[in-house]
Design a protein around this motif. Structure first.
Motif, PDB file in Angstrom:
ATOM      1  N   GLU A   1      -5.740   2.578   4.839  1.00 27.92           N
ATOM      2  CA  GLU A   1      -5.965   3.675   5.787  1.00 27.92           C
ATOM      3  C   GLU A   1      -4.729   3.922   6.637  1.00 27.92           C
ATOM      4  OE1 GLU A   1      -8.564   5.688   5.708  1.00 27.92           O
ATOM      5  OE2 GLU A   1      -9.151   4.479   3.966  1.00 27.92           O
TER       6      GLU A   1
ATOM      7  N   GLY B   1       0.459  10.951   6.031  1.00 27.45           N
ATOM      8  CA  GLY B   1       0.096  12.254   6.585  1.00 27.45           C
ATOM      9  C   GLY B   1       1.056  12.694   7.671  1.00 27.45           C
TER      10      GLY B   1
ATOM     11  N   SER C   1      -1.619   3.339   5.725  1.00 25.00           N
ATOM     12  CA  SER C   1      -0.631   3.972   4.852  1.00 25.00           C
ATOM     13  C   SER C   1      -0.922   5.462   4.698  1.00 25.00           C
ATOM     14  CB  SER C   1      -0.615   3.289   3.485  1.00 25.00           C
ATOM     15  OG  SER C   1      -0.218   1.936   3.601  1.00 25.00           O
ATOM     16  N   LYS C   2      -2.192   5.796   4.549  1.00 28.75           N
ATOM     17  CA  LYS C   2      -2.569   7.213   4.443  1.00 28.75           C
ATOM     18  C   LYS C   2      -2.224   7.963   5.729  1.00 28.75           C
ATOM     19  CE  LYS C   2      -6.404   6.554   1.172  1.00 28.75           C
ATOM     20  NZ  LYS C   2      -7.889   6.593   1.013  1.00 28.75           N
TER      21      LYS C   2
ATOM     22  N   ARG D   1       0.836  -1.214   0.000  1.00 26.75           N
ATOM     23  CA  ARG D   1       0.000   0.000   0.000  1.00 26.75           C
ATOM     24  C   ARG D   1       0.866   1.258   0.000  1.00 26.75           C
ATOM     25  NH1 ARG D   1      -5.182  -0.724  -1.754  1.00 26.75           N
ATOM     26  NH2 ARG D   1      -6.261  -2.345  -0.575  1.00 26.75           N
TER      27      ARG D   1
ATOM     28  N   LEU E   1       0.870   4.185  -2.920  1.00 31.22           N
ATOM     29  CA  LEU E   1       0.672   5.614  -2.676  1.00 31.22           C
ATOM     30  C   LEU E   1       1.927   6.440  -2.963  1.00 31.22           C
ATOM     31  CD1 LEU E   1      -1.397   5.473   0.649  1.00 31.22           C
ATOM     32  CD2 LEU E   1      -2.246   5.818  -1.676  1.00 31.22           C
TER      33      LEU E   1
END
Length: 318
Positions: free
Chosen positions: A299, A306, A301-302, A20, A24
């Motif tokens: 989620e 961030g 990874s996001k 993931r 991204l």
């Protein structure tokens, strides 16, 4: 360049995250701690650090990986590096006694549990518990290690003094009251960034191996004699799950500096919730996620991306 550093000892459980992160386009590096070396006189690299260290590492011949990780966290902390699921999370990951103490302190109900070292004390603990049924489990566990259900002291004695006895790696065996639920499932709540993501219902009719990781998947329930039955997935994400326990869990995670976790509970016949496990090396079941179109590693990874972006912004400003 700053990166996301993933601290772990099991590539099979980490590849879904790294896939993931790659998807991204996020920079990352794995620190596999089955063995290792770090120089205390050196300065660690810039970045954010996320631990997926597991309590079951010893079952993969990585006996001292958690100890190495905990000391690594001290070095990272010395230099002000941000570690997600660091020492406090690892402490709870490695000890269910500490989990239950922390949960109880937070006002979250847990099953009555006794801790014992030595075979004679395991028997004494079950006698003191004085319930018709009880379970054993390892204090330092993961993957359902040592979890067995007993209906008598004699059956426990046969196991403890028999050839199949599984000695806990830290020597501590737990004797715990068995919560008999009218529904043969438990609920596992997943949290990322300390916030609730989803709840998954886990069928327990096939036993206590409840790890959701694809590598641990023992398959959907089936009839061994070939009789046609309706297939029932072992893991099912519950849509629109809403229970007061979620707010309690979020508060608990914040107070204990835990960023990512799967917390498991069961309800008794009276509907009371008993929390019995915190997994800070949480995994997700791909079949259940695909059916619900919710993806934990995406989620996560996001979230990590961030956090890395925030660090980079601060670096530019300073």
């Amino acid at each position: 360049m700053s990166k996301i550093y993933i601290i772990h000892e099991n590539s099979e459980w980490t590849v879904h995250l790294t896939n993931r992160l790659t998807e991204l386009g996020l920079p990352f590096e794995e620190w596999h701690l089955s063995k290792g070396l770090f120089d205390l006189s050196e300065v660690p690299p810039q970045g954010i650090f996320y631990s997926r260290m597991s309590a079951s590492s010893h079952t993969r011949d990585h006996r001292y990986a958690p100890e190495l990780a905990d000391n690594l966290f001290a070095w990272l902390g010395q230099h002000g590096r941000k570690v997600f699921n660091g020492s406090n999370a690892l402490s709870l990951e490695l000890s269910k006694v500490k989990q239950y103490a922390a949960l109880t302190k937070a006002g979250i109900k847990t099953p009555r549990t006794l801790a014992a070292v030595g075979k004679e004390n395991i028997i004494k603990a079950a006698e003191k518990l004085a319930t018709e049924s009880f379970i054993t489990k390892h204090n330092r566990a993961g993957k359902g290690l040592g979890v067995q259900l007993f209906y008598s002291i004699e059956a426990l004695k046969d196991y403890v003094y028999g050839s199949s006895f599984d000695e806990p790696v830290d020597g501590i065996m737990l004797i715990q009251e068995y919560i008999d639920s009218p529904e043969k499932y438990i609920t596992r709540c997943e949290f990322i960034g300390g916030k609730f993501v989803y709840a998954v219902q886990v069928d327990t009719s096939g036993g206590f191996e409840l790890c959701p990781a694809d590598a641990c998947n023992i398959g959907d329930l089936f009839c061994p004699v070939g009789e046609k039955v309706e297939e029932k997935p072992k893991f099912q994400i519950q849509r629109d799950f809403n229970d007061p326990i979620v707010a309690q869990y979020e508060k608990f995670l914040k107070e204990n500096h835990i960023t990512v976790a799967g917390i498991e509970f069961i309800r008794n016949a009276q509907g009371e919730v008993y929390t019995y496990d915190i997994n800070t090396n949480t995994n997700y079941n791909s079949d259940a996620e695909k059916a619900a179109e919710q993806y934990g590693m995406l989620e996560l990874s996001k979230f990590l991306g961030g956090q890395l972006a925030q660090l980079q912004e601060v670096s530019l400003e300073s």
